[in-house]
Scaffold this motif. Structure first.
Motif, mmCIF file in Angstrom:
data_model
loop_
_atom_site.group_PDB
_atom_site.id
_atom_site.type_symbol
_atom_site.label_atom_id
_atom_site.label_comp_id
_atom_site.label_asym_id
_atom_site.label_seq_id
_atom_site.Cartn_x
_atom_site.Cartn_y
_atom_site.Cartn_z
ATOM 1 N N GLY A 65 0.717 -1.180 -0.115
ATOM 2 C CA GLY A 65 -0.033 0.162 -0.059
ATOM 3 C C GLY A 65 1.311 0.759 -0.206
ATOM 4 N N GLU A 66 0.414 2.686 -1.001
ATOM 5 C CA GLU A 66 1.687 3.191 -0.616
ATOM 6 C C GLU A 66 0.244 4.354 -1.192
ATOM 7 N N CYS A 67 0.704 5.862 -0.869
ATOM 8 C CA CYS A 67 0.108 7.337 -1.566
ATOM 9 C C CYS A 67 -0.908 7.383 -1.721
ATOM 10 N N PRO A 68 -1.397 7.008 -0.240
ATOM 11 C CA PRO A 68 -2.684 7.445 -0.202
ATOM 12 C C PRO A 68 -2.788 9.353 -0.680
ATOM 13 N N VAL A 69 -4.310 9.604 -0.739
ATOM 14 C CA VAL A 69 -4.245 10.740 -1.094
ATOM 15 C C VAL A 69 -6.053 11.312 -0.956
ATOM 16 N N TRP A 70 -6.179 12.175 -0.286
ATOM 17 C CA TRP A 70 -7.314 12.858 0.216
ATOM 18 C C TRP A 70 -7.925 13.396 -1.013
ATOM 19 N N HIS A 71 -9.546 12.885 -1.652
ATOM 20 C CA HIS A 71 -10.162 13.448 -2.230
ATOM 21 C C HIS A 71 -11.374 14.295 -1.969
ATOM 22 N N ALA A 72 -11.331 16.050 -1.360
ATOM 23 C CA ALA A 72 -12.383 16.482 -0.471
ATOM 24 C C ALA A 72 -13.610 16.673 -1.115
ATOM 25 N N GLY A 73 -13.855 16.680 -1.847
ATOM 26 C CA GLY A 73 -14.783 16.346 -3.234
ATOM 27 C C GLY A 73 -16.075 15.663 -3.471
ATOM 28 N N GLU A 74 -15.034 14.677 -3.526
ATOM 29 C CA GLU A 74 -15.632 13.254 -2.930
ATOM 30 C C GLU A 74 -16.200 12.384 -1.458
ATOM 31 N N GLY A 75 -14.718 13.222 -0.711
ATOM 32 C CA GLY A 75 -14.745 12.598 0.539
ATOM 33 C C GLY A 75 -14.631 11.387 0.921
ATOM 34 N N CYS A 76 -13.505 10.857 0.404
ATOM 35 C CA CYS A 76 -12.529 9.774 -0.146
ATOM 36 C C CYS A 76 -11.202 9.737 0.007
ATOM 37 N N PHE A 77 -10.860 9.154 0.668
ATOM 38 C CA PHE A 77 -9.015 8.522 0.188
ATOM 39 C C PHE A 77 -9.247 6.816 -0.766
ATOM 40 N N TYR A 78 -7.991 7.597 -2.186
ATOM 41 C CA TYR A 78 -7.785 6.801 -2.381
ATOM 42 C C TYR A 78 -5.670 6.233 -2.224
ATOM 43 N N TRP A 79 -5.516 5.008 -2.407
ATOM 44 C CA TRP A 79 -4.845 4.692 -2.581
ATOM 45 C C TRP A 79 -4.443 2.667 -3.924
ATOM 46 N N THR A 80 -2.784 3.636 -3.475
ATOM 47 C CA THR A 80 -2.177 1.913 -4.948
ATOM 48 C C THR A 80 -1.880 1.089 -3.482
ATOM 49 N N ASP A 81 -1.687 -0.091 -4.179
ATOM 50 C CA ASP A 81 -0.884 -1.080 -4.263
ATOM 51 C C ASP A 81 -0.438 -1.193 -5.370
ATOM 52 N N ILE A 82 0.996 -0.924 -5.685
ATOM 53 C CA ILE A 82 1.932 -0.968 -6.524
ATOM 54 C C ILE A 82 2.247 -2.426 -7.052
ATOM 55 N N PRO A 83 2.569 -3.473 -6.381
ATOM 56 C CA PRO A 83 3.099 -4.286 -6.966
ATOM 57 C C PRO A 83 1.353 -5.295 -7.665
ATOM 58 N N ALA A 84 0.460 -5.506 -6.961
ATOM 59 C CA ALA A 84 -0.729 -5.878 -7.066
ATOM 60 C C ALA A 84 -1.302 -5.113 -8.867
ATOM 61 N N ARG A 85 -1.224 -3.677 -8.598
ATOM 62 C CA ARG A 85 -1.541 -2.871 -9.558
ATOM 63 C C ARG A 85 -2.738 -3.084 -9.734
ATOM 64 N N THR A 86 -3.411 -2.332 -8.362
ATOM 65 C CA THR A 86 -5.347 -2.296 -7.752
ATOM 66 C C THR A 86 -4.889 -0.439 -7.425
ATOM 67 N N LEU A 87 -5.689 0.167 -7.355
ATOM 68 C CA LEU A 87 -5.939 1.832 -6.985
ATOM 69 C C LEU A 87 -7.548 1.283 -6.720
ATOM 70 N N TRP A 88 -7.513 1.443 -4.990
ATOM 71 C CA TRP A 88 -8.635 1.235 -4.277
ATOM 72 C C TRP A 88 -8.549 2.522 -3.438
ATOM 73 N N ARG A 89 -9.946 2.656 -2.861
ATOM 74 C CA ARG A 89 -10.382 3.789 -2.223
ATOM 75 C C ARG A 89 -12.067 3.629 -1.476
ATOM 76 N N ILE A 90 -11.601 4.543 -0.368
ATOM 77 C CA ILE A 90 -12.942 4.608 0.431
ATOM 78 C C ILE A 90 -13.747 6.185 1.373
ATOM 79 N N ASP A 91 -14.696 5.436 1.917
ATOM 80 C CA ASP A 91 -14.866 6.883 2.413
ATOM 81 C C ASP A 91 -14.165 7.045 3.451
ATOM 82 N N ALA A 92 -14.870 8.145 3.485
ATOM 83 C CA ALA A 92 -13.997 8.936 5.383
ATOM 84 C C ALA A 92 -14.889 8.292 6.327
ATOM 85 N N ALA A 93 -16.010 7.473 6.468
ATOM 86 C CA ALA A 93 -16.695 6.590 7.460
ATOM 87 C C ALA A 93 -16.075 5.485 7.409
ATOM 88 N N GLY A 94 -15.012 5.138 6.452
ATOM 89 C CA GLY A 94 -14.246 3.603 6.554
ATOM 90 C C GLY A 94 -15.383 3.064 5.838
#
Length: 274
Positions: free
Chosen positions: A2-31
């Motif tokens: 897991g790397e590079c968590p990013v807060w997207h205020a407009g969506e109220g969500c966090f994004y992050w990446t799993d580098i070797p798994a080639r996957t982008l993840w997102r979850i909202d602020a409430a989990g």
């Protein structure tokens, strides 16, 4: 990884990446609302872009990244040219909206091979910024944009450097040692900045996230229940929630963690497109 968590205020969500798994993840602020997308490339770092989407650092260089019809698309921005097996690593925007990232070899530490910093600015202008890094990490800028931090996580000599930074030209000067393993008791990984100008660094191998004053003094820490926290960002409506990513090593880690803090993060700048 897991790397590079990013807060997207407009969506109220966090994004992050799993580098070797080639996957982008997102979850909202409430989990809630955990979502993920498979990627055609290794995505190591990214930042929000003006007008929507993201600017990204990948194993094919810089790219514009968008999510359309629930699919992730990449428009590669023309560089830098990477040797076979290399990729970009940690990345972040400076206060003027340039996106920076460093290159990394497939097997860091090979004699004669070292990564370097690159930046991409408005209209896709690419600049080679130099340096010699085995595992570049820890990019962050002070609130006024006149101090730049960057680290090297390679086990032989893990350290954080601090530079005077010219916001207009993007040039850095007077590199000096800010912290090393003796200070951190771990290897410096991803970083973030708060409104007080304090530098937060994931001290990998130590199970801690550290807050360092501009003078280099550790004045707060978060203990993470895994050895290898990798990065953090500040999010939530008041920017007082830290989302922490981690790496799975020996079947320990790979989770994300959130903690509410008495400190307020600094809103990260978006990539300036034009």
């Amino acid at each position: 990884m897991g790397e590079c968590p990013v807060w997207h205020a407009g969506e109220g969500c966090f994004y992050w990446t799993d580098i070797p798994a080639r996957t982008l993840w997102r979850i909202d602020a409430a989990g809630q609302g955990l979502t993920h997308w498979a990627l055609p490339v290794q995505l190591s770092a990214f930042a929000l872009s003006e007008g929507g989407g993201f600017i990204a650092a990948t194993d094919r260089g810089f790219a514009r990244m968008t999510i359309v019809d629930d699919k992730v698309a990449f428009d590669f921005a023309g560089g830098p040219d990477l040797p076979e097996g290399w990729r970009m690593n940690d990345g972040a925007c400076d206060r003027q909206g340039r996106f920076w990232a460093g290159s990394i070899a497939g097997k860091p530490g090979v004699e004669g091979e070292a990564g370097a910093l690159f930046s991409i600015a408005r209209h896709g202008v690419l600049e080679a910024r130099g340096g010699r890094f085995q595992v570049q990490n820890g990019l962050a800028w002070s609130p006024d944009g006149r101090r730049m931090y960057v680290s090297d996580s390679y086990p032989a000599h893990p350290h954080v450097l601090c530079y005077d930074f010219d916001p207009e030209s993007g040039e850095r000067y007077g590199g000096r040692l800010f912290a090393d393993h003796a200070t951190l008791l771990g290897r410096p990984d991803g970083a973030a900045m708060d409104v007080d100008g304090c530098y937060w660094i994931a001290a990998s191998d130590s199970g801690r996230i550290l807050r360092m004053t501009p003078e280099g003094r550790i004045d707060a820490e978060i203990k993470v229940p895994v050895p290898n926290g990798t990065n953090l960002c500040f999010g939530g409506p008041d920017l007082k929630t830290a989302l922490i990513t981690s790496m799975n090593r020996d079947c320990i880690g790979g989770d994300i963690f959130a903690v509410t803090l008495p400190f307020q993060g600094l809103a990260e700048p978006q990539f300036v497109v034009k």
